[in-house]
Design an enzyme around this catalytic site. Structure first.
Site, PDB file in Angstrom:
ATOM      1  N   ALA A  14       0.841  -1.202   0.000  1.00  0.00           N
ATOM      2  CA  ALA A  14       0.000   0.000   0.000  1.00  0.00           C
ATOM      3  C   ALA A  14       0.873   1.248   0.000  1.00  0.00           C
ATOM      4  CB  ALA A  14      -0.920  -0.014   1.228  1.00  0.00           C
ATOM      5  N   ARG A  43       0.712   2.227   8.242  1.00  0.00           N
ATOM      6  CA  ARG A  43       0.366   2.709   6.907  1.00  0.00           C
ATOM      7  C   ARG A  43      -1.102   2.395   6.581  1.00  0.00           C
ATOM      8  NH1 ARG A  43       4.854   2.354   2.007  1.00  0.00           N
ATOM      9  NH2 ARG A  43       4.875   4.595   1.764  1.00  0.00           N
ATOM     10  N   ASN A  94       8.088  -2.915  -2.347  1.00  0.00           N
ATOM     11  CA  ASN A  94       9.308  -2.157  -2.636  1.00  0.00           C
ATOM     12  C   ASN A  94      10.433  -3.055  -3.144  1.00  0.00           C
ATOM     13  OD1 ASN A  94       8.576  -2.890   0.015  1.00  0.00           O
ATOM     14  ND2 ASN A  94      10.349  -1.873   0.885  1.00  0.00           N
ATOM     15  N   THR A  97      17.559  -0.840  -3.706  1.00  0.00           N
ATOM     16  CA  THR A  97      18.885  -1.332  -4.086  1.00  0.00           C
ATOM     17  C   THR A  97      19.437  -2.179  -2.936  1.00  0.00           C
ATOM     18  OG1 THR A  97      19.213   0.707  -5.328  1.00  0.00           O
ATOM     19  CG2 THR A  97      21.173  -0.602  -4.871  1.00  0.00           C
ATOM     20  N   ASN A 228      12.976   4.783 -17.349  1.00  0.00           N
ATOM     21  CA  ASN A 228      13.556   5.588 -16.273  1.00  0.00           C
ATOM     22  C   ASN A 228      14.991   5.995 -16.583  1.00  0.00           C
ATOM     23  OD1 ASN A 228      11.387   5.924 -14.672  1.00  0.00           O
ATOM     24  ND2 ASN A 228      11.928   4.397 -13.148  1.00  0.00           N
ATOM     25  N   ALA A 229      15.748   5.084 -17.181  1.00  0.00           N
ATOM     26  CA  ALA A 229      17.138   5.409 -17.509  1.00  0.00           C
ATOM     27  C   ALA A 229      17.186   6.548 -18.539  1.00  0.00           C
ATOM     28  CB  ALA A 229      17.846   4.166 -18.058  1.00  0.00           C
ATOM     29  N   CYS A 280      13.221   5.962  -7.577  1.00  0.00           N
ATOM     30  CA  CYS A 280      13.321   5.103  -8.774  1.00  0.00           C
ATOM     31  C   CYS A 280      14.530   5.328  -9.674  1.00  0.00           C
ATOM     32  CB  CYS A 280      12.055   5.265  -9.613  1.00  0.00           C
ATOM     33  SG  CYS A 280      10.596   4.672  -8.770  1.00  0.00           S
ATOM     34  N   GLN A 282      17.703   6.489  -9.670  1.00  0.00           N
ATOM     35  CA  GLN A 282      19.027   5.955  -9.360  1.00  0.00           C
ATOM     36  C   GLN A 282      18.976   4.426  -9.233  1.00  0.00           C
ATOM     37  OE1 GLN A 282      21.517   7.974  -6.493  1.00  0.00           O
ATOM     38  NE2 GLN A 282      21.906   6.028  -5.499  1.00  0.00           N
ATOM     39  N   ARG A 447      16.738  25.160  -8.476  1.00  0.00           N
ATOM     40  CA  ARG A 447      15.609  24.611  -9.236  1.00  0.00           C
ATOM     41  C   ARG A 447      15.089  25.542 -10.316  1.00  0.00           C
ATOM     42  NH1 ARG A 447      14.818  19.112  -8.614  1.00  0.00           N
ATOM     43  NH2 ARG A 447      15.614  18.599  -6.564  1.00  0.00           N
TER      44      ARG A 447
HETATM   45  P1  NAI Z   1       6.747   1.738  -0.986  1.00  0.00           P
HETATM   46  O1  NAI Z   1       7.916   1.397  -0.152  1.00  0.00           O
HETATM   47  O2  NAI Z   1       6.082   3.073  -0.826  1.00  0.00           O
HETATM   48  O3  NAI Z   1       5.584   0.645  -0.781  1.00  0.00           O
HETATM   49  C1  NAI Z   1       5.805  -0.720  -0.739  1.00  0.00           C
HETATM   50  C2  NAI Z   1       4.911  -1.310   0.349  1.00  0.00           C
HETATM   51  O4  NAI Z   1       4.976  -2.733   0.271  1.00  0.00           O
HETATM   52  C3  NAI Z   1       5.338  -0.946   1.770  1.00  0.00           C
HETATM   53  O5  NAI Z   1       4.274  -0.269   2.423  1.00  0.00           O
HETATM   54  C4  NAI Z   1       5.645  -2.307   2.426  1.00  0.00           C
HETATM   55  O6  NAI Z   1       5.252  -2.357   3.789  1.00  0.00           O
HETATM   56  C5  NAI Z   1       4.829  -3.243   1.583  1.00  0.00           C
HETATM   57  N1  NAI Z   1       5.316  -4.626   1.614  1.00  0.00           N
HETATM   58  C6  NAI Z   1       6.560  -5.086   1.401  1.00  0.00           C
HETATM   59  N2  NAI Z   1       6.587  -6.430   1.465  1.00  0.00           N
HETATM   60  C7  NAI Z   1       5.322  -6.834   1.715  1.00  0.00           C
HETATM   61  C8  NAI Z   1       4.714  -8.099   1.879  1.00  0.00           C
HETATM   62  N3  NAI Z   1       5.418  -9.228   1.749  1.00  0.00           N
HETATM   63  N4  NAI Z   1       3.393  -8.157   2.144  1.00  0.00           N
HETATM   64  C9  NAI Z   1       2.667  -7.020   2.254  1.00  0.00           C
HETATM   65  N5  NAI Z   1       3.186  -5.783   2.084  1.00  0.00           N
HETATM   66  C10 NAI Z   1       4.509  -5.696   1.828  1.00  0.00           C
HETATM   67  O7  NAI Z   1       7.205   1.538  -2.485  1.00  0.00           O
HETATM   68  P2  NAI Z   1       6.599   2.235  -3.806  1.00  0.00           P
HETATM   69  O8  NAI Z   1       7.215   3.574  -4.007  1.00  0.00           O
HETATM   70  O9  NAI Z   1       5.132   2.090  -3.802  1.00  0.00           O
HETATM   71  O10 NAI Z   1       7.226   1.304  -4.926  1.00  0.00           O
HETATM   72  C11 NAI Z   1       6.757  -0.024  -5.151  1.00  0.00           C
HETATM   73  C12 NAI Z   1       7.361  -0.530  -6.445  1.00  0.00           C
HETATM   74  O11 NAI Z   1       6.902   0.273  -7.538  1.00  0.00           O
HETATM   75  C13 NAI Z   1       8.888  -0.474  -6.487  1.00  0.00           C
HETATM   76  O12 NAI Z   1       9.344  -1.601  -7.191  1.00  0.00           O
HETATM   77  C14 NAI Z   1       9.169   0.785  -7.275  1.00  0.00           C
HETATM   78  O13 NAI Z   1      10.391   0.714  -7.960  1.00  0.00           O
HETATM   79  C15 NAI Z   1       8.015   0.813  -8.261  1.00  0.00           C
HETATM   80  N6  NAI Z   1       7.644   2.139  -8.756  1.00  0.00           N
HETATM   81  C16 NAI Z   1       7.644   3.228  -7.911  1.00  0.00           C
HETATM   82  C17 NAI Z   1       7.257   4.466  -8.393  1.00  0.00           C
HETATM   83  C18 NAI Z   1       7.248   5.663  -7.495  1.00  0.00           C
HETATM   84  O14 NAI Z   1       7.110   6.768  -8.012  1.00  0.00           O
HETATM   85  N7  NAI Z   1       7.377   5.511  -6.190  1.00  0.00           N
HETATM   86  C19 NAI Z   1       6.832   4.660  -9.785  1.00  0.00           C
HETATM   87  C20 NAI Z   1       6.806   3.459 -10.544  1.00  0.00           C
HETATM   88  C21 NAI Z   1       7.224   2.254 -10.033  1.00  0.00           C
END
Ligand code: NAI
Length: 471
Positions: A14, A43, A94, A97, A228-229, A280, A282, A447
């Site tokens: 979430a 959360r 998540n 790295t 992204n790259a 993302c 880096q 900026r």
């Molecule tokens: P985040 O860290 O905000 O959310 C991930 C959530 O997953 C955390 O709340 C965590 O508690 C939960 N989690 C982890 N393992 C779990 C499990 N086994 N069971 C239940 N919940 C679990 O991460 P975010 O930013 O949402 O990124 C998620 C993915 O999306 C990453 O791979 C990221 O690279 C990708 N992404 C992120 C973007 C962004 O702008 N933040 C944009 C596009 C892709």
């Protein structure tokens, strides 16, 4: 068998992606029940809070959640129930790295993806479409499939799709309402294509068919890293040119405008800055570097690695410019840092350039006051502690403080550093700020946000990224 009609979706994770993405799916698909599950109770509680004090600041998000929560959108810590009931599961956890072990500092840590996948295999009692939404290295879907197949119960089949998310924080809701494209990767088998059709039908509720791209699994996974790259590469390219501008007297805004008018280049992502941040760019480039190295392509790895190195250089260069301009020392000088989030319209601070700048100012023994309109104070302290491992918070607090407004942060400061492009910094009463500062009063615009000429008329000494004027 015909493609499954999806009626129940579970999203594991979430966070910044799972939350907004699946809230929008719930809004646009009233016939589908969407449950977003997460192990992080705080959360989930925030998502469920009565006054909609959501864990993520994102323009338009609260409105979406208000419309659907309790109707066909639910947030829960009961991961197993979510898995059991769903016909389609997004894995949106998540993928940071890796901090240790093989590939540390480059490769993605797939531990969370693996744990979530193992949980699905352990719990599911019926067939599921499992959708990889997290950004992952090429061929992760293959590993997920192996885990699922090795642990599944009789009669359960798992079809894996890759559906990377392209939303940008700060504009997530508009991006999700009207995406440039939705990418769905699947195995090119009959079952794979059927699963792909099931997910296509979900997005089909609001996304025009021509924007939904169906591709192979590996192309889909690689496309996210590639996108992204390439975006980050544009920023590093314009930032490299900003250094040349400062040395020659050229103006990066004029250069970027002239270059961007070429329709083959385009005008977006050509804004020079103190450097890119966020969770993302880096991470995904380092992932690509690791992948290239694993594939014995060292020249390709070196090429992409340079995009990250240029970003580090830009932050160092900007910090040095502050020190040089303040008569070669900032020891004991008060510096106001405006903005701590990695960009405007988000409270996310992951890899924010502000953290590096402040760390550099701390090393020079400056006194720093930070103001950000969205980032929680607890988050700022935790980021600064993480940036200086082993240094107690009390020690950090001797040099750093947090203000509740820009005006308060700037009081008695010798210099203001604009680190995030929050609109409100443009409309501060700069004449009032000037009267409160120690003179000469310096502004460093990292900026390209403020009207430098107007500020100079007030009396400020202004330094702008990518402008050659010397004070
Ligand atoms: P985040 O860290 O905000 O959310 C991930 C959530 O997953 C955390 O709340 C965590 O508690 C939960 N989690 C982890 N393992 C779990 C499990 N086994 N069971 C239940 N919940 C679990 O991460 P975010 O930013 O949402 O990124 C998620 C993915 O999306 C990453 O791979 C990221 O690279 C990708 N992404 C992120 C973007 C962004 O702008 N933040 C944009 C596009 C892709």
């Amino acid at each position: 068998m015909a493609p499954v009609k999806v009626t129940k979706i579970c999203c594991i994770g979430a966070g910044y992606v799972g939350g907004p993405t699946c809230a929008v799916i719930a809004l646009k698909c009233p016939d589908i029940t969407v449950t977003i599950v997460d192990l992080n109770k705080a959360r989930v509680d925030a998502w469920n809070s009565e006054d909609f004090d959501l864990p993520i600041y994102e323009p338009g998000l609260e409105d979406v959640v208000r419309q659907c929560r309790g109707r066909n959108l639910f947030f829960s810590t009961d991961v197993d129930k979510g898995i059991l009931e769903a016909d389609l599961i997004f894995v949106s956890v998540n993928t940071p790295t890796k901090k240790s072990g093989v590939g540390a500092g480059f490769a993605a840590d797939l531990n969370y993806v693996e744990l979530a996948t193992r949980r699905i295999a352990a719990v599911a009692t019926s067939s599921k479409i499992v959708v990889e939404k997290s950004t992952v290295p090429c061929r992760t879907a293959e590993s997920m499939r192996t885990i699922l197949e090795a642990n599944s119960k009789p009669g359960c089949r798992f079809d894996i799709l890759s559906n990377p998310e392209f939303l940008a924080e700060g504009t997530a809701i508009t991006d999700l309402f009207s995406p440039d494209r939705v990418l769905i990767g699947s195995l090119q088998t009959k079952e794979g294509k059927d699963a792909c059709q099931s997910l296509t039908a979900v997005y089909g509720h609001w996304v025009p068919t021509e924007r939904i791209l169906n591709v192979g699994l590996w192309s889909s996974e690689l496309s996210k890293l590639a996108a992204n790259a390439m975006l980050a590469q544009r920023i590093s390219s314009i930032n490299a040119l900003s250094a040349i501008c400062e040395a020659t007297g050229a103006n990066i805004d004029e250069v970027a405008n002239a270059v961007g008018k070429d329709s083959r280049v385009g005008s977006k992502f050509l804004r020079a800055s103190v450097g890119f941040g966020g969770s993302c760019f880096q991470k995904d480039i380092l992932n690509l570097v690791y992948l290239s190295e694993s594939l014995h392509l060292p020249e390709v790895a070196a090429y992409w690695r340079q995009v990250v190195e240029m970003n580090e250089y830009q932050k160092r260069r900007f910090s040095k410019r502050v020190v040089d301009t303040l008569f070669n020392t900032i020891t004991g000088k008060k510096i106001a840092v405006l903005g701590f989030a990695f960009k405007a319209d988000t409270g996310d601070t992951r890899e924010s350039a502000a953290i590096t700048l402040i760390k550099n100012f701390q090393a020079e023994r400056a006194l720093v006051t930070i103001y950000d309109p969205q980032v929680l104070h607890t988050q700022i302290w935790s980021d600064l502690m993480e940036a200086s491992p082993g240094v107690p918070l009390e020690t950090i607090k001797r040099q750093v403080s947090i203000a509740n407004s820009a005006l308060e942060a700037c009081r008695d400061a010798e210099a203001i550093v604009i680190a995030t492009e929050w609109k409100e910094f443009r409309t501060i009463d700069w004449a009032d700020v000037y009267t409160r500062m120690t003179k000469p009063a310096f502004v460093f615009d990292g900026r390209l946000l403020v009207d430098a000429e107007k500020l100079r008329e007030i009396g400020f000494k202004v330094t702008v990224i990518g402008r050659g004027e010397r004070l």
